[in-house]
Motif scaffolding. Sequence first.
Motif, PDB file in Angstrom:
ATOM      1  N   VAL A 475       0.845  -1.198   0.000  1.00 46.44           N
ATOM      2  CA  VAL A 475       0.000   0.000   0.000  1.00 46.44           C
ATOM      3  C   VAL A 475       0.877   1.244   0.000  1.00 46.44           C
ATOM      4  O   VAL A 475       0.635   2.203  -0.756  1.00 46.44           O
ATOM      5  N   LEU A 476       1.909   1.243   0.860  1.00 47.94           N
ATOM      6  CA  LEU A 476       2.806   2.399   0.928  1.00 47.94           C
ATOM      7  C   LEU A 476       3.541   2.606  -0.402  1.00 47.94           C
ATOM      8  O   LEU A 476       3.673   3.742  -0.872  1.00 47.94           O
ATOM      9  N   ARG A 477       3.991   1.507  -1.012  1.00 53.35           N
ATOM     10  CA  ARG A 477       4.699   1.629  -2.286  1.00 53.35           C
ATOM     11  C   ARG A 477       3.808   2.254  -3.356  1.00 53.35           C
ATOM     12  O   ARG A 477       4.236   3.120  -4.122  1.00 53.35           O
ATOM     13  N   THR A 478       2.542   1.797  -3.422  1.00 56.28           N
ATOM     14  CA  THR A 478       1.611   2.351  -4.414  1.00 56.28           C
ATOM     15  C   THR A 478       1.322   3.809  -4.115  1.00 56.28           C
ATOM     16  O   THR A 478       1.243   4.639  -5.034  1.00 56.28           O
ATOM     17  N   TRP A 479       1.181   4.138  -2.841  1.00 61.38           N
ATOM     18  CA  TRP A 479       0.902   5.527  -2.444  1.00 61.38           C
ATOM     19  C   TRP A 479       2.062   6.440  -2.854  1.00 61.38           C
ATOM     20  O   TRP A 479       1.851   7.544  -3.361  1.00 61.38           O
ATOM     21  N   ARG A 481       4.259   5.830  -5.296  1.00 59.49           N
ATOM     22  CA  ARG A 481       4.314   5.875  -6.751  1.00 59.49           C
ATOM     23  C   ARG A 481       3.288   6.850  -7.304  1.00 59.49           C
ATOM     24  O   ARG A 481       3.539   7.503  -8.330  1.00 59.49           O
ATOM     25  N   CYS A 482       2.132   6.955  -6.645  1.00 59.65           N
ATOM     26  CA  CYS A 482       1.066   7.863  -7.090  1.00 59.65           C
ATOM     27  C   CYS A 482       1.180   9.252  -6.466  1.00 59.65           C
ATOM     28  O   CYS A 482       0.233  10.053  -6.558  1.00 59.65           O
ATOM     29  N   ARG A 483       2.345   9.503  -5.811  1.00 57.27           N
ATOM     30  CA  ARG A 483       2.636  10.817  -5.222  1.00 57.27           C
ATOM     31  C   ARG A 483       1.592  11.248  -4.188  1.00 57.27           C
ATOM     32  O   ARG A 483       1.261  12.434  -4.063  1.00 57.27           O
ATOM     33  N   GLY A 484       1.016  10.281  -3.488  1.00 54.44           N
ATOM     34  CA  GLY A 484       0.107  10.592  -2.396  1.00 54.44           C
ATOM     35  C   GLY A 484      -1.302  10.970  -2.821  1.00 54.44           C
ATOM     36  O   GLY A 484      -2.117  11.395  -1.976  1.00 54.44           O
ATOM     37  N   LEU A 524      11.446   6.712   2.334  1.00 51.61           N
ATOM     38  CA  LEU A 524      10.503   5.598   2.215  1.00 51.61           C
ATOM     39  C   LEU A 524      10.473   5.051   0.789  1.00 51.61           C
ATOM     40  O   LEU A 524      10.288   3.840   0.576  1.00 51.61           O
ATOM     41  N   TRP A 525      10.654   5.920  -0.186  1.00 53.53           N
ATOM     42  CA  TRP A 525      10.636   5.462  -1.576  1.00 53.53           C
ATOM     43  C   TRP A 525      11.796   4.500  -1.844  1.00 53.53           C
ATOM     44  O   TRP A 525      11.607   3.409  -2.396  1.00 53.53           O
TER      45      TRP A 525
END
Length: 544
Positions: A475-479, A481-484, A524-525
């Motif tokens: 979930v964090l990785r997708t968030w 990648r989508c810049r929040g 985190l990225w």
Amino acid sequence: MPITLNTLLEQRSLKLSLVVEGAAGAIDTPISWVHSSESADPTPYLEGGELLLLTGLLMPEDAPDERFRRYVARLADTGIRGIGFGVGVHHADIPEWLVRQCEMSDMPLFSVPLEISFIAITKTISRGVADSKQQGFARLYRNQQQLMRSVHTLDPVSTIISRTAELIGGWAALLNPAGAVVESSHRFLPIEISALGDTLTFSTLGEAKFVAMRGYDIAVFHIVSPTGQTLGYLVAGYRGEKGTLDHPLVAQAAALLSLAISSSADANRALGRLRSAMVRQCLEGGAEMVRPYASDLWDGMPAEPLAVLRVTGEQEALETAQRLFEPFRKSLAKNMNPAVFGMIEGDLWAVVSQSNAGEWMTSLLRDSRVVVGQSSGCIWRDLPRARHEAYQAASEAMTSGEQSLRYGQSEGGGSLENMVEPSKMRAFADLKLAPIASLEFNLSVGPHGENTRSSGRKTPAGGSGEGMTLHAVDVLRTWLRCRGRAEEVARALGLHRHTVTKYMARISKALSVDLADPQTVAELWYACRFTRFGGAASDRRGKR
């Protein structure tokens, strides 16, 4: 200057007249001595190089008899410099048959008038030979003094080699015990050293050998230490026939080299250690502390802007590369700005002017055994950063199989992945994401949009094998990648945007971070890119 027949002819007091000039340059050939003989065959008493004086006491007037049929030919084979015939004693003029024989044999012939005694010519030649020897001794002494002064230079071995070549008017080279050239007076020698072959094989310590090759008179001296250890070979050459090279001078150079090589080795080790310490000081930001000693160590410091070079490879290749930078030898460094260089932890480091960094790289890369990394441009106080760049560039070049790399040149060059050891990055990632390593969201509880098991649709992206849970790391990785952007994350995961907001709040609380902080987001990225946690981690690592 050595005395010649031309010298005698120019002395008006002797009143000599040239009858036959002989071969080209014959009258300018040095005379070793003078001999008088009326014998029909004086060759047993001659060594070559003499001037023969005679009055023709036994010579017939009109035609030569059997004794004199090959008279001049025999003298020519002996190598005399000419014949002086005293007229008015037994013959009014020189016999015609003698003149013809001299012309056929290219033998110089001159007449000596009756009023000039042979002893006058003998004294003149004797004085000339004595003066020539005295001048030769004086010249040898001066040359030896110049060679002796070479011992007291900063690099005596190189100076002796170059000075020897200058004094003999030819070339010189120092070979190591394996027969490879380690110092030479010229960048390209006129002969192939490998062609010397057996000439480099000596059965006696300190022996010398003399050969003629490709129009050069060559001397090879075996250089040994006082303890009898082979130190190398001195090879010197001069264009001309065998015997024209100044052998005593080359022998003196060989003797000096036997002393200089041993002491020079100790001096070079001390100089190398000092250079290593000083270049390390420069690369750590202390260039101003090094500047007062730069002229003695490197003949100065390069002009800004600068570039740092890291050269790595086999030890022998690094020694060869280091000689390119050496400012006190005849090398590439003579034609460029000074370079600050030294060995650090098995690598050769050099600080050069950025304007000629390309020329340095070209010269270094001629040896395929080295790998070179180059930094971007910098100034003296910025050398610590440039050192890291050069180190990273060389490391990346070795990894990719390239011989050289300039920092930032390759795709992704200068990125965090290329700057940090992968194992260290993975350790950082796992430690950073450890608080959410086991955190999963149960998709079977509550409304989660359309992609739920009860609706028979696809499982959420990045979900578990059963499709009922979702890893917090995914979930964090997708968030990230989508810049929040919550709506974009929701579409990517097949969730409601409010659910995404709720999940991210739990993740932020578990990590104890502020997701609005840019530094936190960046860390985190990279953590998500390298971590072993999460359902998609194994797939992502397989693609890298």
